[in-house]
Design an enzyme around this catalytic site. Structure first.
Site, mmCIF file in Angstrom:
data_model
loop_
_atom_site.group_PDB
_atom_site.id
_atom_site.type_symbol
_atom_site.label_atom_id
_atom_site.label_comp_id
_atom_site.label_asym_id
_atom_site.label_seq_id
_atom_site.Cartn_x
_atom_site.Cartn_y
_atom_site.Cartn_z
ATOM 1 N N ARG A 1 23.172 -11.054 -23.426
ATOM 2 C CA ARG A 1 23.553 -10.609 -22.129
ATOM 3 C C ARG A 1 24.131 -11.678 -21.525
ATOM 4 N NH1 ARG A 1 21.720 -5.636 -19.870
ATOM 5 N NH2 ARG A 1 22.322 -6.688 -17.751
ATOM 6 N N CYS B 1 14.425 4.157 -9.615
ATOM 7 C CA CYS B 1 14.262 4.084 -8.365
ATOM 8 C C CYS B 1 13.210 5.293 -7.884
ATOM 9 C CB CYS B 1 15.267 3.781 -7.221
ATOM 10 S SG CYS B 1 16.116 2.095 -7.540
#
Length: 429
Positions: A43, A263
């Protein structure tokens, strides 16, 4: 601290460069010197080439940013203000998994110096920052909170796929371990948050504020899902009911649907976990969670019922699922409840094809055990539109007729095609 950051004499570091961390790091890097730290070397390499691994930001978002991406602890030691933005998931039993945030705390414990600041943005239950993270930092560093270094909490408010409500346009809640730290932390965030900051009275208050934001949404959606189940038995369309009720000025405009992501489908479990630890078993919150977690099974059951009524051999039936990400117009597959729909359908021995213009097939295979279907059929017994991507908005009755049998079901979960499907059986939640 604040003035030294402004003068670029000191550096701010963001630990964890995912959907939350990278946008924060880049915004700060437009104003001050930033170190972007992530343990994933692949990444880091992509970000060094101005590529967002999460596919949320364009390469232009990296332009003009004074930032160094690294996975090297020696580089991280150069920072004096640390922001932790690592994920906080739950395990297969819906128990909070604090491993990422504890490991980030261990990292900080190895690099922190006297006078440094640490601010957590990861969503946690009230008390986690001071009770779980601080002891880890202090054990490794030998430093003491308040006297040697300062701690704060500022809950993330990043909404993947939302180009309107961004870190700069949403009021930022901030908190600190003392008055001095609260003032410095507030000023640092005010550098990038145009909407301003709200100074919470304590770290626990800020943690609690974050956790109830998504718990409230979860409960409201759970109510809509339960209403959908009830109205289905009454043979009335939920979206038509909501449209009528929505004419009242104070009616809250929530809709039924699958509730996944990192979430809304996760955060309530952090609150109920802590509640149980303190001797109180949550009732309303867990009831909402049970309803929302059960919607994948409900959808699969409705599809199976239709297929049994219209297909001679269920094992020959084929279902197309349109949409595999957790919400529309993003590539994020974390905690996607579409995977649960696929699993339920396959448990009934149905053949399932999956398509999605945003999801990565290899990631789906790794995470859930199924891949995207490269070539679609034209004889589906049912099509489930699970995620209303913009790519699907212009599809019409003719399109769905072209890929399905005459007696097929079009199950449009979010009501995108309401009143436009005429040649096939249509239903929505």
């Amino acid at each position: 601290m604040y003035q030294q950051l402004i003068n670029k004499e000191q550096k701010l570091a963001v630990i964890g460069l995912g959907y939350v961390g990278l946008p924060i790091a880049l915004e700060f890097a437009k104003k001050i010197k930033v170190i972007g730290f992530d343990i994933n070397a692949d990444r880091v390499a992509l970000m060094q080439q101005k590529i967002d691994p999460s596919k949320e930001l364009e390469s232009s978002a990296f332009d003009g940013c004074d930032i160094e991406f690294t996975n090297d602890l020696e580089v991280l030691k150069q920072a004096t203000f640390f922001i932790v933005a690592v994920p906080t998931p739950v395990d297969e039993h819906n128990v909070p998994d604090l491993k990422p945030v504890i490991r980030a705390s261990e990292t900080i414990g190895k690099v922190i110096k006297k006078g440094d600041y640490v601010v957590y943005e990861s969503t946690v239950y009230p008390g986690c920052t001071e009770e779980d993270c601080v002891p880890v930092i202090e054990k490794l560093s030998g430093l003491k909170m308040v006297t040697d270094y300062k701690i704060g909490y500022s809950p993330e408010r990043i909404n993947p796929g939302d180009k309107e409500h961004t870190i700069t346009t949403i009021t930022k809640v901030v908190s600190g371990c003392c008055d001095e730290s609260l003032d410095v932390i507030a000023k640092v965030y005010e550098l990038v948050v145009k909407a301003g900051v709200h100074r919470a009275s304590s770290i626990k208050v800020a943690e609690a504020a974050k956790i109830i934001e998504n718990t409230q949404r979860d409960l409201n959606i759970a109510l809509m899902n339960e209403l959908s189940i009830i109205f289905d038995r009454m043979n009335i369309n939920t979206f038509e009911v909501l449209e009528a009720a929505g004419t009242k000025w104070n009616f809250l405009r929530f809709q039924p649907g699958l509730v996944g992501g990192h979430c809304i489908g996760v955060d309530p479990y952090y609150l109920t976990y802590k509640s149980k630890e303190l001797g109180y078993d949550s009732q309303v919150i867990l009831a909402g969670r049970n309803i929302n977690d059960g919607m994948a099974g409900y959808v699969a059951k409705k599809v199976l019922q239709h297929i049994i009524q219209h297909t001679a051999n269920v094992k020959d039936a084929r279902v197309l699922i349109m949409g595999a990400t957790f919400k529309e117009n993003v590539s994020d597959i974390r905690n996607s409840k579409v995977a649960d729909v696929v699993k339920e359908l396959q448990s009934f021995s149905l053949n399932v094809d999956i398509t999605d213009p945003h999801a990565n097939s290899d990631e789906l295979k790794h995470e859930y055990g199924f891949s995207l279907t490269p070539t679609l059929q034209n004889q589906y017994d049912a099509v489930i539109v699970t995620v209303p991507h913009a790519d699907y908005k212009n599809l019409d009755d003719t399109y769905f007729a072209s890929i399905t049998k005459d007696n097929a079901l079009i199950f449009d979960l979010k009501g995108t095609y309401r009143n436009s499907i005429k040649n096939r059986t249509y239903r929505s939640l």
